[in-house]
Structure formats: C-alpha cells, structure tokens
Design a protein around this motif. Structure first.
Motif, PDB file in Angstrom:
ATOM      1  N   LEU A 161     -79.444  -2.710   0.185  1.00  0.00           N
ATOM      2  CA  LEU A 161     -79.423  -4.114   0.604  1.00  0.00           C
ATOM      3  C   LEU A 161     -78.090  -4.732   0.236  1.00  0.00           C
ATOM      4  O   LEU A 161     -77.434  -4.277  -0.691  1.00  0.00           O
ATOM      5  N   PRO A 162     -77.635  -5.770   0.918  1.00  0.00           N
ATOM      6  CA  PRO A 162     -78.320  -6.417   2.034  1.00  0.00           C
ATOM      7  C   PRO A 162     -78.099  -5.644   3.333  1.00  0.00           C
ATOM      8  O   PRO A 162     -77.027  -5.098   3.571  1.00  0.00           O
ATOM      9  N   ALA A 163     -79.121  -5.631   4.127  1.00  0.00           N
ATOM     10  CA  ALA A 163     -79.043  -4.961   5.430  1.00  0.00           C
ATOM     11  C   ALA A 163     -78.603  -5.976   6.477  1.00  0.00           C
ATOM     12  O   ALA A 163     -78.815  -7.177   6.327  1.00  0.00           O
ATOM     13  N   ARG A 164     -78.019  -5.464   7.527  1.00  0.00           N
ATOM     14  CA  ARG A 164     -77.642  -6.376   8.600  1.00  0.00           C
ATOM     15  C   ARG A 164     -78.921  -6.898   9.246  1.00  0.00           C
ATOM     16  O   ARG A 164     -79.927  -6.184   9.309  1.00  0.00           O
ATOM     17  N   PRO A 165     -78.920  -8.127   9.736  1.00  0.00           N
ATOM     18  CA  PRO A 165     -80.124  -8.685  10.367  1.00  0.00           C
ATOM     19  C   PRO A 165     -80.608  -7.784  11.504  1.00  0.00           C
ATOM     20  O   PRO A 165     -79.819  -7.274  12.287  1.00  0.00           O
TER      21      PRO A 165
END
Length: 182
Positions: free
Chosen positions: A57-61
């Motif tokens: 994380l963070p993952a792309r939306p």
C-alpha cells in the motif's frame, strides 16, 4: 512453539502458477483469516517480490475490487521474514533471513506467538525436507492449468498427512488442511 503453516493455491493438475485460479471474495476472506492466525510471514525472494509488487500500500485507485482491500491491508501490515542469499536489503515490514535455514526457522518458531505462515514453492519444499512445516493447506481450484511450477517437485521423501479440515467455496475450490503424521 509457534506452528509453521503453509498454504498454496493449486489447480487440479498440481500447478501453482498464481495466474491460474480465478480469485473470488470467499477465498480472499479465507486468506485474511489464515493471515490472522500468524504473527509473521516467511517468504523466499521470488514470493516476497511478487507479493510486494501486488499488495504494498498505497495502491493506485481501482487496482483491485473493494473486497480485496482487507487482504491488502492485512498482508501489507504483516511482519515478514525473507529468506534470500541474493537480496542486500528488504523493507515492507521485512527482515532478511540468512545462513542455516533450519536453524533460522527453528529460532523463529521458538519465539512466542500465534504462528508463522509460509507461501511460495521453493522455500516450502526446503522446509518440508527439513520437517519444519506443521500444517499444509492446499486450496484446490477446479481447473487444469497445464503450466507453471508444481508442488514439491524433487521432494526426497514421502510425507504422510492427516486431514484436519475441509472447506468448500462457492467457486468449487476446496481448501484442505493437513497435519504431518508424526
């Protein structure tokens, strides 16, 4: 002593290429429950790099459906040990494990806690050879892949197992847990 548990997705023909089985919400919920039974994860280099690329994380939306979020958060936060002689350093809540594999894993198992969880193909083979795996889970998917690595190729001795539990998913996949006969 913390138990060392192994879980792997496998097709009916014994292949464990992560691209073969089609994931669903029930299997991801089950995977989170498995991860919550462990204090730390044990990976070889290949599995560590694959999991980090997919779940850090963070993952792309829109990287995955919302129902994959709990798995992503759980694995991202988990303590990880990485067995590798080629990596110089790791991060993502990870620590390198070097030297004698058996001694290192025995040390980790002696630490207090709920358990250790191992994934992948090559590292579990080495751990099985050393008799260090306390539980095997095979999530068998109703498909034939025809390609990819197979489980325990080259194992030098037979390991007899006792069925501990069985769980069927709506997809037709079946998770079977086994303990080694001692």
């Amino acid at each position: 002593m913390r138990p060392l548990r192994y879980s792997i997705n496998v097709t009916l023909d014994g292949c464990c290429d992560h691209r073969g089985p089609v994931p669903d919400e029930d299997m991801f919920r089950h995977a989170v429950e498995n991860l919550e039974r462990a204090d730390a994860l044990l990976f070889g280099r290949v599995t560590y790099e694959m999991m980090e690329a997919a779940w850090r994380l963070p993952a792309r939306p829109g990287a995955w459906p919302d129902w994959m979020g709990p798995f992503a958060r759980t694995i991202d936060a988990a303590r990880k040990y990485v067995v590798s002689s080629t990596l110089d350093r790791v991060d993502w809540n990870a620590e390198l494990v070097r030297g004698d594999l058996g001694a290192a894993v025995q040390r980790l198992k002696r630490e207090p806690g709920k358990g250790l969880f191992v994934g992948g193909v090559k590292l579990p083979l080495a751990l099985a050879e050393l008799g260090l795996i306390d539980e095997y889970e095979f999530v068998v998917h109703p498909c034939v892949a025809g390609h990819g690595p197979t489980l325990f190729a080259g194992l030098s001795k037979r390991i007899d197992l006792t069925l501990v539990s069985r769980l069927e998913f709506g997809s037709g996949a079946v998770a079977m847990r086994y303990a080694p006969k001692r």
